[in-house]
Design a protein around this motif. Structure first.
Motif, short mmCIF file in Angstrom:
data_model
loop_
_atom_site.label_atom_id
_atom_site.label_comp_id
_atom_site.label_asym_id
_atom_site.label_seq_id
_atom_site.Cartn_x
_atom_site.Cartn_y
_atom_site.Cartn_z
N GLY A 1 2.96 10.61 -7.72
CA GLY A 1 3.58 9.78 -8.61
C GLY A 1 3.24 8.18 -8.64
O GLY A 1 2.41 7.60 -9.55
N PRO A 2 3.04 8.04 -7.41
CA PRO A 2 3.14 5.86 -7.25
C PRO A 2 1.46 6.16 -6.55
O PRO A 2 1.45 5.43 -7.23
N ALA A 3 0.57 6.81 -6.48
CA ALA A 3 -0.70 6.98 -7.22
C ALA A 3 -1.54 7.07 -8.33
O ALA A 3 -2.34 7.18 -8.70
N GLY A 4 -0.35 6.85 -9.27
CA GLY A 4 -1.26 6.92 -11.13
C GLY A 4 -1.02 8.68 -11.30
O GLY A 4 -1.97 8.46 -12.30
N GLU B 1 -8.34 4.29 -2.29
CA GLU B 1 -9.14 5.92 -2.81
C GLU B 1 -8.44 7.18 -3.50
O GLU B 1 -8.06 7.13 -4.86
N LEU B 2 -6.86 6.74 -3.23
CA LEU B 2 -6.06 7.04 -4.57
C LEU B 2 -6.17 6.14 -5.68
O LEU B 2 -6.25 7.43 -7.11
N GLU B 3 -6.63 5.09 -6.23
CA GLU B 3 -6.86 4.93 -7.24
C GLU B 3 -7.62 5.16 -8.27
O GLU B 3 -7.70 5.71 -9.28
N LEU B 4 -9.27 5.62 -7.47
CA LEU B 4 -10.79 5.92 -7.82
C LEU B 4 -10.47 7.30 -7.45
O LEU B 4 -10.76 7.78 -8.90
N LEU B 5 -9.56 8.00 -7.61
CA LEU B 5 -8.93 9.23 -7.64
C LEU B 5 -8.71 9.73 -8.68
O LEU B 5 -8.76 10.17 -9.94
N SER B 6 -7.94 9.37 -9.06
CA SER B 6 -6.77 9.45 -9.94
C SER B 6 -7.56 8.73 -10.90
O SER B 6 -7.57 9.58 -12.39
N LYS B 7 -8.53 7.83 -10.82
CA LYS B 7 -8.73 7.73 -12.58
C LYS B 7 -10.45 8.52 -12.71
O LYS B 7 -10.33 8.25 -14.01
N SER B 8 -10.26 9.42 -12.23
CA SER B 8 -11.00 10.85 -12.18
C SER B 8 -10.74 11.92 -13.05
O SER B 8 -11.37 13.02 -12.84
N ASN B 9 -8.89 11.77 -12.76
CA ASN B 9 -8.24 12.90 -12.98
C ASN B 9 -9.04 14.06 -11.72
O ASN B 9 -8.34 15.22 -12.04
N MET B 10 -8.41 13.52 -10.47
CA MET B 10 -9.03 14.44 -9.26
C MET B 10 -8.11 14.96 -8.70
O MET B 10 -7.71 13.95 -7.92
N ALA C 1 -19.73 9.35 -6.70
CA ALA C 1 -19.50 8.59 -5.32
C ALA C 1 -20.52 7.25 -6.59
O ALA C 1 -19.78 6.16 -6.51
N GLN C 2 -21.28 6.95 -6.68
CA GLN C 2 -21.68 6.08 -7.72
C GLN C 2 -20.59 5.98 -9.19
O GLN C 2 -20.42 4.38 -9.35
N LYS C 3 -20.07 7.13 -8.71
CA LYS C 3 -19.62 6.69 -11.15
C LYS C 3 -17.47 6.38 -10.37
O LYS C 3 -17.63 4.82 -10.65
N THR C 4 -17.41 6.78 -8.62
CA THR C 4 -16.26 6.30 -8.15
C THR C 4 -16.30 4.90 -8.10
O THR C 4 -15.60 4.24 -6.91
#
Length: 271
Positions: free
Chosen positions: A85-88, A225-234, A249-252
């Motif tokens: 949750g806190p990670a989005g 890293e969590l924010e970037l992974l969250s935006k990619s729905n990983m 890597a290029q995307k995130t």
């Protein structure tokens, strides 16, 4: 071993049971002999009134010294889920991913559906393998010691009754334990419960462990890293093994070296 009274996350007092340390360490993948050794080491440091959070940190320290990083991370499963949750991340989406691996088809997440009386925002709409349509209410808590209780079970059932012409069954899912009252009520009305340690033979943690559906937070990524992974729905750690690492890597904008390290740890955790 001497008896020591400790303080649980919900404030209740209980006797420290070293066998629980043994069991949880073995479940995380530790050798039984190592698990018993860690339990003895932990027991020697536990003091009257010590909190389960403090004991948890002691266990992690001894796991770091006596076991592999993968075992330590698996031991942190509950903590990792609480970091979603806190990670989005959406807990409903994560649950949908888990249930998909158990034969359910996710029809919608967070959809607004008109009931007989009012409009409801339904966390998950699911179709089971027998073609029944399920309403799933997901309750997420980001701190330990919080039970999901009768109120949440009643709330889920009330929503299901207003949407009864659209669903065949109801489900309450949570990342913590459920209270005895909630279990009694759910059993009486036919409400399916999925929570930490319930049902006893296949609770949420066992479903995750059985099919290696660990959340990506188990890899210990930092906030960025969590924010970037969250935006990619990983959300599922092992999904990182299926990506084109250079494209991802290029995307995130995550460094390739870091992604390789996360993939390596994922392989160790799911092995």
């Amino acid at each position: 071993m001497k008896k020591i009274i400790i303080t649980k996350a919900n404030g209740q007092k209980a006797e420290f049971d070293p066998n629980k340390v043994v069991t949880t360490c073995i479940r995380a993948g530790a050798d039984p002999a190592i698990a018993k050794q860690i339990a003895r080491q932990v027991h020697s440091r536990v003091r009257y009134g010590m909190t389960t959070k403090e004991i948890y940190k002691i266990v992690l320290r001894f796991l770091s010294e006596n076991a592999t990083p993968a075992i330590k991370q698996r031991y942190r499963l509950k903590e990792s889920i609480m970091k979603l949750g806190p990670a989005g991340f959406s807990f409903e989406y994560y649950i949908g991913q888990i249930l998909r691996h158990y034969g359910y088809k996710v029809l919608s997440v967070g959809a607004k559906i008109q009931g007989r009386c009012v409009i409801h925002e339904v966390d998950l709409s699911l179709e089971s393998s027998d073609e029944k349509i399920w309403l799933a209410e997901c309750k997420y808590h980001n701190f330990p010691g919080r039970y999901t209780g009768l109120k949440e079970s009643l709330y889920t059932h009330a929503r299901f009754l207003d949407l009864a012409d659209k669903f065949d069954g109801e489900m309450l899912v949570c990342n913590t334990k459920v209270s005895p009252e909630a279990i009694t009520y759910a059993t009486c009305i036919g409400q399916k419960l999925l929570s930490w340690r319930f049902p006893p033979q296949m609770g949420l943690e066992k479903m995750i462990e059985e099919k290696k559906l660990y959340p990506v937070t188990i890899l210990g990524p930092n906030k960025r890293e969590l924010e970037l992974l969250s935006k990619s729905n990983m959300m599922i750690a092992k999904d990182l093994l299926d990506i084109d690492i250079y494209e991802f890597a290029q995307k995130t904008r995550l460094p390739i070296k870091r992604l390789v390290a996360m993939q390596r740890l994922t392989n160790q955790i799911i092995s």
